[in-house]
Motif scaffolding. Structure first.
Motif, PDB file in Angstrom:
ATOM      1  N   ALA A  95       5.923  37.591 -69.678  1.00  0.00           N
ATOM      2  CA  ALA A  95       4.533  37.149 -69.596  1.00  0.00           C
ATOM      3  C   ALA A  95       4.146  36.962 -68.142  1.00  0.00           C
ATOM      4  CB  ALA A  95       4.351  35.850 -70.368  1.00  0.00           C
ATOM      5  N   ASN A  96       5.150  36.852 -67.265  1.00  0.00           N
ATOM      6  CA  ASN A  96       4.861  36.674 -65.853  1.00  0.00           C
ATOM      7  C   ASN A  96       4.218  37.928 -65.276  1.00  0.00           C
ATOM      8  OD1 ASN A  96       7.112  34.857 -66.647  1.00  0.00           O
ATOM      9  ND2 ASN A  96       6.762  34.079 -64.589  1.00  0.00           N
ATOM     10  N   PRO A  97       3.302  37.774 -64.332  1.00  0.00           N
ATOM     11  CA  PRO A  97       2.611  38.939 -63.766  1.00  0.00           C
ATOM     12  C   PRO A  97       3.574  39.985 -63.228  1.00  0.00           C
ATOM     13  CG  PRO A  97       1.541  36.912 -63.092  1.00  0.00           C
ATOM     14  CD  PRO A  97       2.802  36.515 -63.775  1.00  0.00           C
ATOM     15  N   ALA A  98       4.611  39.551 -62.517  1.00  0.00           N
ATOM     16  CA  ALA A  98       5.598  40.488 -61.991  1.00  0.00           C
ATOM     17  C   ALA A  98       6.775  40.506 -62.936  1.00  0.00           C
ATOM     18  CB  ALA A  98       6.037  40.055 -60.592  1.00  0.00           C
ATOM     19  N   GLY A  99       6.953  41.609 -63.654  1.00  0.00           N
ATOM     20  CA  GLY A  99       8.017  41.688 -64.641  1.00  0.00           C
ATOM     21  C   GLY A  99       9.354  42.033 -64.014  1.00  0.00           C
TER      22      GLY A  99
ATOM     23  N   ALA B  99      16.726  35.384 -62.222  1.00  0.00           N
ATOM     24  CA  ALA B  99      16.059  34.579 -63.250  1.00  0.00           C
ATOM     25  C   ALA B  99      15.780  35.398 -64.506  1.00  0.00           C
ATOM     26  CB  ALA B  99      14.761  34.004 -62.704  1.00  0.00           C
ATOM     27  N   TRP B 100      15.415  36.678 -64.330  1.00  0.00           N
ATOM     28  CA  TRP B 100      15.136  37.523 -65.491  1.00  0.00           C
ATOM     29  C   TRP B 100      16.402  37.745 -66.314  1.00  0.00           C
ATOM     30  CZ3 TRP B 100      10.559  38.181 -67.345  1.00  0.00           C
ATOM     31  CH2 TRP B 100       9.438  38.154 -66.504  1.00  0.00           C
ATOM     32  N   ALA B 101      17.527  37.913 -65.658  1.00  0.00           N
ATOM     33  CA  ALA B 101      18.783  38.067 -66.384  1.00  0.00           C
ATOM     34  C   ALA B 101      19.126  36.792 -67.131  1.00  0.00           C
ATOM     35  CB  ALA B 101      19.897  38.442 -65.416  1.00  0.00           C
ATOM     36  N   GLN B 102      18.866  35.651 -66.513  1.00  0.00           N
ATOM     37  CA  GLN B 102      19.126  34.374 -67.175  1.00  0.00           C
ATOM     38  C   GLN B 102      18.220  34.209 -68.392  1.00  0.00           C
ATOM     39  OE1 GLN B 102      18.401  32.016 -63.729  1.00  0.00           O
ATOM     40  NE2 GLN B 102      20.470  32.310 -62.894  1.00  0.00           N
ATOM     41  N   LEU B 103      16.968  34.628 -68.263  1.00  0.00           N
ATOM     42  CA  LEU B 103      16.063  34.596 -69.402  1.00  0.00           C
ATOM     43  C   LEU B 103      16.612  35.440 -70.538  1.00  0.00           C
ATOM     44  CD1 LEU B 103      13.184  33.913 -70.620  1.00  0.00           C
ATOM     45  CD2 LEU B 103      12.479  36.130 -69.710  1.00  0.00           C
ATOM     46  N   GLY B 104      17.034  36.658 -70.230  1.00  0.00           N
ATOM     47  CA  GLY B 104      17.545  37.556 -71.253  1.00  0.00           C
ATOM     48  C   GLY B 104      18.787  37.024 -71.934  1.00  0.00           C
ATOM     49  N   LEU B 105      19.725  36.480 -71.165  1.00  0.00           N
ATOM     50  CA  LEU B 105      20.929  35.916 -71.761  1.00  0.00           C
ATOM     51  C   LEU B 105      20.593  34.746 -72.679  1.00  0.00           C
ATOM     52  CD1 LEU B 105      23.433  35.996 -68.760  1.00  0.00           C
ATOM     53  CD2 LEU B 105      23.591  37.297 -70.896  1.00  0.00           C
TER      54      LEU B 105
ATOM     55  N   GLU C 182      13.942  26.831 -63.293  1.00  0.00           N
ATOM     56  CA  GLU C 182      14.001  26.196 -61.981  1.00  0.00           C
ATOM     57  C   GLU C 182      13.692  27.184 -60.864  1.00  0.00           C
ATOM     58  OE1 GLU C 182      14.068  23.063 -61.374  1.00  0.00           O
ATOM     59  OE2 GLU C 182      14.192  22.653 -63.522  1.00  0.00           O
ATOM     60  N   GLN C 183      13.781  28.468 -61.176  1.00  0.00           N
ATOM     61  CA  GLN C 183      13.395  29.490 -60.203  1.00  0.00           C
ATOM     62  C   GLN C 183      11.920  29.890 -60.361  1.00  0.00           C
ATOM     63  OE1 GLN C 183      16.265  32.609 -59.059  1.00  0.00           O
ATOM     64  NE2 GLN C 183      17.450  31.981 -60.868  1.00  0.00           N
ATOM     65  N   GLY C 184      11.231  29.192 -61.267  1.00  0.00           N
ATOM     66  CA  GLY C 184       9.801  29.433 -61.410  1.00  0.00           C
ATOM     67  C   GLY C 184       9.415  30.455 -62.458  1.00  0.00           C
ATOM     68  N   LEU C 185      10.343  30.880 -63.310  1.00  0.00           N
ATOM     69  CA  LEU C 185      10.024  31.880 -64.331  1.00  0.00           C
ATOM     70  C   LEU C 185       9.343  31.176 -65.511  1.00  0.00           C
ATOM     71  CD1 LEU C 185      10.314  34.923 -64.811  1.00  0.00           C
ATOM     72  CD2 LEU C 185      12.429  34.434 -66.061  1.00  0.00           C
ATOM     73  N   SER C 186       8.069  31.420 -65.677  1.00  0.00           N
ATOM     74  CA  SER C 186       7.297  30.671 -66.677  1.00  0.00           C
ATOM     75  C   SER C 186       7.708  31.011 -68.100  1.00  0.00           C
ATOM     76  CB  SER C 186       5.794  30.922 -66.488  1.00  0.00           C
ATOM     77  OG  SER C 186       5.464  32.274 -66.709  1.00  0.00           O
ATOM     78  N   ASP C 187       8.191  32.241 -68.344  1.00  0.00           N
ATOM     79  CA  ASP C 187       8.665  32.578 -69.684  1.00  0.00           C
ATOM     80  C   ASP C 187       9.808  31.662 -70.094  1.00  0.00           C
ATOM     81  OD1 ASP C 187       6.855  34.595 -69.669  1.00  0.00           O
ATOM     82  OD2 ASP C 187       8.284  36.220 -69.962  1.00  0.00           O
ATOM     83  N   ALA C 188      10.677  31.347 -69.160  1.00  0.00           N
ATOM     84  CA  ALA C 188      11.804  30.466 -69.462  1.00  0.00           C
ATOM     85  C   ALA C 188      11.313  29.056 -69.755  1.00  0.00           C
ATOM     86  CB  ALA C 188      12.790  30.460 -68.300  1.00  0.00           C
TER      87      ALA C 188
ATOM     88  N   HIS D 202       6.534  18.741 -71.363  1.00  0.00           N
ATOM     89  CA  HIS D 202       6.973  18.931 -69.975  1.00  0.00           C
ATOM     90  C   HIS D 202       7.104  20.415 -69.647  1.00  0.00           C
ATOM     91  CE1 HIS D 202       9.385  18.702 -66.309  1.00  0.00           C
ATOM     92  NE2 HIS D 202      10.259  19.490 -66.897  1.00  0.00           N
ATOM     93  N   TRP D 203       7.816  21.141 -70.498  1.00  0.00           N
ATOM     94  CA  TRP D 203       8.072  22.557 -70.202  1.00  0.00           C
ATOM     95  C   TRP D 203       6.830  23.414 -70.424  1.00  0.00           C
ATOM     96  CZ3 TRP D 203      11.682  23.542 -67.069  1.00  0.00           C
ATOM     97  CH2 TRP D 203      12.878  22.813 -67.076  1.00  0.00           C
ATOM     98  N   TYR D 204       6.069  23.113 -71.461  1.00  0.00           N
ATOM     99  CA  TYR D 204       4.828  23.859 -71.659  1.00  0.00           C
ATOM    100  C   TYR D 204       3.898  23.659 -70.462  1.00  0.00           C
ATOM    101  CZ  TYR D 204       5.606  24.946 -76.646  1.00  0.00           C
ATOM    102  OH  TYR D 204       6.076  25.435 -77.831  1.00  0.00           O
ATOM    103  N   ARG D 205       3.851  22.429 -69.949  1.00  0.00           N
ATOM    104  CA  ARG D 205       2.962  22.167 -68.824  1.00  0.00           C
ATOM    105  C   ARG D 205       3.395  22.956 -67.599  1.00  0.00           C
ATOM    106  NH1 ARG D 205      -0.784  18.392 -68.203  1.00  0.00           N
ATOM    107  NH2 ARG D 205      -0.049  17.227 -70.041  1.00  0.00           N
ATOM    108  N   ARG D 206       4.699  23.040 -67.368  1.00  0.00           N
ATOM    109  CA  ARG D 206       5.166  23.825 -66.220  1.00  0.00           C
ATOM    110  C   ARG D 206       4.783  25.289 -66.363  1.00  0.00           C
ATOM    111  NH1 ARG D 206      10.924  22.324 -63.664  1.00  0.00           N
ATOM    112  NH2 ARG D 206      10.487  24.410 -62.818  1.00  0.00           N
ATOM    113  N   ALA D 207       4.977  25.830 -67.568  1.00  0.00           N
ATOM    114  CA  ALA D 207       4.611  27.219 -67.792  1.00  0.00           C
ATOM    115  C   ALA D 207       3.099  27.401 -67.725  1.00  0.00           C
ATOM    116  CB  ALA D 207       5.149  27.685 -69.145  1.00  0.00           C
ATOM    117  N   ALA D 208       2.373  26.457 -68.295  1.00  0.00           N
ATOM    118  CA  ALA D 208       0.911  26.544 -68.319  1.00  0.00           C
ATOM    119  C   ALA D 208       0.340  26.520 -66.910  1.00  0.00           C
ATOM    120  CB  ALA D 208       0.331  25.391 -69.139  1.00  0.00           C
ATOM    121  N   GLU D 209       0.864  25.651 -66.078  1.00  0.00           N
ATOM    122  CA  GLU D 209       0.371  25.558 -64.706  1.00  0.00           C
ATOM    123  C   GLU D 209       0.675  26.819 -63.909  1.00  0.00           C
ATOM    124  OE1 GLU D 209       2.234  21.965 -63.464  1.00  0.00           O
ATOM    125  OE2 GLU D 209       0.614  20.673 -64.254  1.00  0.00           O
ATOM    126  N   ALA D 210       1.678  27.569 -64.369  1.00  0.00           N
ATOM    127  CA  ALA D 210       2.015  28.842 -63.723  1.00  0.00           C
ATOM    128  C   ALA D 210       1.214  29.991 -64.310  1.00  0.00           C
ATOM    129  CB  ALA D 210       3.511  29.119 -63.851  1.00  0.00           C
ATOM    130  N   GLY D 211       0.328  29.691 -65.274  1.00  0.00           N
ATOM    131  CA  GLY D 211      -0.541  30.723 -65.830  1.00  0.00           C
ATOM    132  C   GLY D 211      -0.078  31.337 -67.127  1.00  0.00           C
TER     133      GLY D 211
END
Length: 368
Positions: A11-15, A48-54, A80-86, A107-116
């Motif tokens: 969902a992040n702009p840069a995939g 971070a993307w690899a961590q998301l996938g795992l 913690e690296q700023g990946l909003s999908d995570a 808490h986590w939704y707000r972090r993702a939400a603030e990142a767009g």
């Protein structure tokens, strides 16, 4: 609300790019072992993307044993690296936990939400609304507006509901209808129903039964039983569309099979009279009973009639009295008259049995 694993794409702009992208490609084709090998290497290098996938693999047990705790750990590293999908996935994990951890989910939704992250914005708004209070409701509307700007149909529909009810914002039924229209045009089932109802009632828009029928159809075709029941009414009455009893029966059946009590009763009437369908009084009695057991007084009255007259079922005055009495208790006047008439036909023993059955929970179906 979305789950963390149904749509692993970014969902992040840069995939993801390079090897991380290759991992998602392997994942999409079902080669979880290859995806795991790629992502483990990437995770060790801090991707971070690899961590998301795992985390996705461990959350759903894809190609390995499910381990929600390891999934959470990987997603926290990515978050913690700023990946909003995570962050979003962590919010879903907390919200779907048993017991639900609302504070962590927020808490986590707000972090993702603030990142767009649009879906996180919507989910955060829902949690805030459920939290209650004017401040939370007002904030919920603000998050829905941000999600709506990102094109989220759920948020658009929720904004419609908020403006229709005046929850977290000023009541504005015209604005509500506009939000419903935007969401409905994006294929949102509930919004299509809400828009159709507004058009049928002239609520915030000029009444337009033709348009209402069109939007009810969209919602009904998407599986909404309320919309199917409403569309059945319009087809039966020739409002907004041509009178078509066969179509009415079709839509009533779709809603009735989904458990809609009014549609069950209406389908029973069509079957009882042979309107749009072959006459089948036994089937009519079954649908009357299905609706009556859900407490619909007219269906209880109709079931009493068929039991008293033996239309499609064996005559049973005791059962007829019970259903007439239940409908009468809800203020159904013809049922009260029928109850009193049938009461005169019962023996003292039958009257005692009827009184007992009326106070007991529903037993096995009367109609077969």
């Amino acid at each position: 609300m979305d789950t963390p694993t149904n749509s692993p794409g970014p969902a992040n702009p840069a995939g993801p790019s390079g090897a991380d992208h290759d991992g998602f490609t392997a994942f999409e084709r079902g080669d979880y072992r290859a995806a795991r090998d790629i992502w483990e290497s990437g995770s060790d290098a801090g991707s971070a993307w690899a961590q998301l996938g795992l985390g996705i693999l461990y959350a759903d047990g894809l190609g390995l044993e499910a381990d929600p705790e390891r999934a959470r750990q990987y997603w926290e590293q990515a978050a913690e690296q700023g990946l909003s999908d995570a962050s979003f996935n962590l919010g879903v994990m907390a919200e779907t936990a048993s017991p639900v951890d609302t504070e962590t989910a927020q808490h986590w939704y707000r972090r993702a939400a603030e990142a767009g992250h649009v879906v996180a914005q919507n989910n955060l708004a829902v949690l805030l609304l459920n939290q209650g209070g004017d401040a939370a409701s007002t904030e919920a509307v603000q998050w829905w507006k941000r999600a709506a700007e990102g094109g989220d149909p759920d948020a658009l529909n929720s904004l419609g509901v908020a403006h229709q009810q005046g929850s977290g914002c000023e009541r504005d039924r015209a604005a509500a209808a506009e939000y419903y229209a935007q969401a409905a045009k994006a294929g949102h089932r509930d919004a299509a129903f809400n828009l159709a109802r507004a058009l049928e009632q002239g609520d915030g828009v000029d009444a337009d039964l033709t348009a209402a029928a069109r939007w009810y159809r969209q919602a009904a075709e998407a599986g909404d039983p309320d919309a199917a029941a409403k569309l059945g009414n319009l087809c039966r009455d020739g409002k907004g569309t041509k009178e078509d009893m066969e179509a009415a029966a079709h839509w009533y059946r779709a809603a009735a099979e989904a458990g809609h009590p009014q549609a069950q009763a209406n389908l029973g009437v069509l079957l009882d009279r042979g309107l749009g369908v072959p006459r089948d009084q036994s089937a009519a009695a079954r649908w009357y009973e299905a609706s009556a057991r859900q407490g619909l007084a007219p269906a209880q009255y109709n079931l009493g009639i068929v039991l008293a007259d033996g239309h499609g079922v064996e005559v049973d005055y005791v059962a007829a009295w019970v259903w007439f009495a239940r409908a009468a208790d809800q203020g159904h006047k013809p049922a009260a008259e029928a109850r009193d008439y049938i009461h005169q036909q019962l023996t003292p023993e039958q009257r005692a049995e009827a009184e007992t059955r009326k106070t007991e929970p529903f037993g096995p179906p009367i109609t077969r």
